[in-house]
Design an enzyme around this catalytic site. Structure first.
Site, PDB file in Angstrom:
ATOM      1  N   HIS A 190       0.724  -1.372   0.044  1.00 45.17           N
ATOM      2  CA  HIS A 190      -0.014  -0.087  -0.003  1.00 45.17           C
ATOM      3  C   HIS A 190       0.888   1.295  -0.056  1.00 45.17           C
ATOM      4  O   HIS A 190       2.187   1.318   0.404  1.00 45.17           O
ATOM      5  CB  HIS A 190      -1.223   0.116   1.123  1.00 45.17           C
ATOM      6  CG  HIS A 190      -0.369   0.566   2.545  1.00 45.17           C
ATOM      7  ND1 HIS A 190      -1.484   1.272   3.500  1.00 45.17           N
ATOM      8  CD2 HIS A 190       0.738   0.551   2.849  1.00 45.17           C
ATOM      9  CE1 HIS A 190      -0.445   1.487   4.344  1.00 45.17           C
ATOM     10  NE2 HIS A 190       0.954   1.034   4.227  1.00 45.17           N
ATOM     11  N   HIS A 240      -1.445 -10.572  -0.914  1.00 48.32           N
ATOM     12  CA  HIS A 240      -0.405 -10.310  -2.057  1.00 48.32           C
ATOM     13  C   HIS A 240      -0.888  -9.429  -3.070  1.00 48.32           C
ATOM     14  O   HIS A 240      -0.716  -9.546  -4.229  1.00 48.32           O
ATOM     15  CB  HIS A 240       0.152 -11.411  -2.480  1.00 48.32           C
ATOM     16  CG  HIS A 240       1.247 -12.483  -2.010  1.00 48.32           C
ATOM     17  ND1 HIS A 240       0.754 -12.916  -0.695  1.00 48.32           N
ATOM     18  CD2 HIS A 240       2.317 -12.231  -1.797  1.00 48.32           C
ATOM     19  CE1 HIS A 240       1.669 -13.496  -0.071  1.00 48.32           C
ATOM     20  NE2 HIS A 240       2.745 -12.930  -0.653  1.00 48.32           N
ATOM     21  N   HIS A 253       5.192   0.394  -0.289  1.00 45.57           N
ATOM     22  CA  HIS A 253       5.961  -0.663   0.459  1.00 45.57           C
ATOM     23  C   HIS A 253       4.709  -1.617   0.962  1.00 45.57           C
ATOM     24  O   HIS A 253       3.619  -1.610   0.822  1.00 45.57           O
ATOM     25  CB  HIS A 253       6.367   0.252   1.832  1.00 45.57           C
ATOM     26  CG  HIS A 253       5.275   0.795   2.606  1.00 45.57           C
ATOM     27  ND1 HIS A 253       4.686   2.122   2.140  1.00 45.57           N
ATOM     28  CD2 HIS A 253       4.617   0.541   3.758  1.00 45.57           C
ATOM     29  CE1 HIS A 253       3.682   2.447   3.165  1.00 45.57           C
ATOM     30  NE2 HIS A 253       3.825   1.544   4.105  1.00 45.57           N
ATOM     31  N   CYS A 292       4.661   7.737   4.225  1.00 41.86           N
ATOM     32  CA  CYS A 292       4.043   6.291   3.857  1.00 41.86           C
ATOM     33  C   CYS A 292       3.448   6.525   2.161  1.00 41.86           C
ATOM     34  O   CYS A 292       2.813   5.836   1.716  1.00 41.86           O
ATOM     35  CB  CYS A 292       2.903   6.210   4.490  1.00 41.86           C
ATOM     36  SG  CYS A 292       3.481   5.831   6.323  1.00 41.86           S
ATOM     37  N   GLU A 325      -1.157  -2.987  11.650  1.00 41.46           N
ATOM     38  CA  GLU A 325      -0.258  -2.662  10.577  1.00 41.46           C
ATOM     39  C   GLU A 325       1.276  -2.432  11.235  1.00 41.46           C
ATOM     40  O   GLU A 325       1.712  -1.335  11.668  1.00 41.46           O
ATOM     41  CB  GLU A 325      -0.699  -1.035  10.003  1.00 41.46           C
ATOM     42  CG  GLU A 325       0.064  -0.855   8.797  1.00 41.46           C
ATOM     43  CD  GLU A 325      -0.292   0.563   8.489  1.00 41.46           C
ATOM     44  OE1 GLU A 325      -1.283   0.757   7.319  1.00 41.46           O
ATOM     45  OE2 GLU A 325       0.450   1.392   8.786  1.00 41.46           O
ATOM     46  N   HIS A 372       3.241  -4.517   4.271  1.00 43.91           N
ATOM     47  CA  HIS A 372       3.056  -4.813   5.525  1.00 43.91           C
ATOM     48  C   HIS A 372       2.635  -6.499   5.584  1.00 43.91           C
ATOM     49  O   HIS A 372       1.700  -6.749   4.808  1.00 43.91           O
ATOM     50  CB  HIS A 372       2.129  -4.157   6.247  1.00 43.91           C
ATOM     51  CG  HIS A 372       2.417  -2.723   6.479  1.00 43.91           C
ATOM     52  ND1 HIS A 372       3.393  -2.368   7.288  1.00 43.91           N
ATOM     53  CD2 HIS A 372       1.991  -1.496   5.667  1.00 43.91           C
ATOM     54  CE1 HIS A 372       3.654  -0.860   7.318  1.00 43.91           C
ATOM     55  NE2 HIS A 372       2.504  -0.406   6.205  1.00 43.91           N
TER      56      HIS A 372
END
Ligand SMILES: [Zn+2]
Length: 108
Positions: free
Chosen positions: A13, A63, A25, A21, A100, A27
């Site tokens: 995201h 994914h 990247h 952010c 997260e 998580h």
């Protein structure tokens, strides 16, 4: 009685316009679901059934990039989306908490 289960989902995201952010990247999101109900015959719900319900929701996003589903995929908005999806699957009142990363979460 409350019955809880923890699952994980790996997603990418980015938060448009966010100074840190804003870059794409990933998580591993930890997802905790706690249902509430009567333990009839010694069970509220079979863990296998609960896990199947949660996984059927999470597999849509595993994914994948959250930005393909949400305009602003903050953990709050992700939690809201998963809560809405789970309501279609679970016949018990429940709370959902989405982590997260370690120590950061949203709950509904
Ligand atoms: Zn992030």
């Amino acid at each position: 009685m409350k019955l809880g289960l923890t699952e994980h989902v790996d997603c990418a995201h980015f938060l448009p316009g966010h100074p840190k952010c804003g870059q794409i990247h990933g998580h591993t999101y930890k997802v905790e679901v706690v249902i509430e109900g009567e333990a009839s015959g010694g069970m509220v719900l079979d863990f296998a059934d609960l896990r199947a319900g949660i996984r059927s929701v999470l597999q849509r996003y595993d994914h994948r990039n959250w930005n393909d589903f949400l305009d602003y995929p903050s953990v709050e908005n992700i939690c809201e989306r998963l809560c809405r999806d789970l309501k279609e699957r679970l016949r018990f009142p429940f709370t959902i908490r989405v982590y997260e990363g370690a120590g950061k979460w949203a709950e509904m």
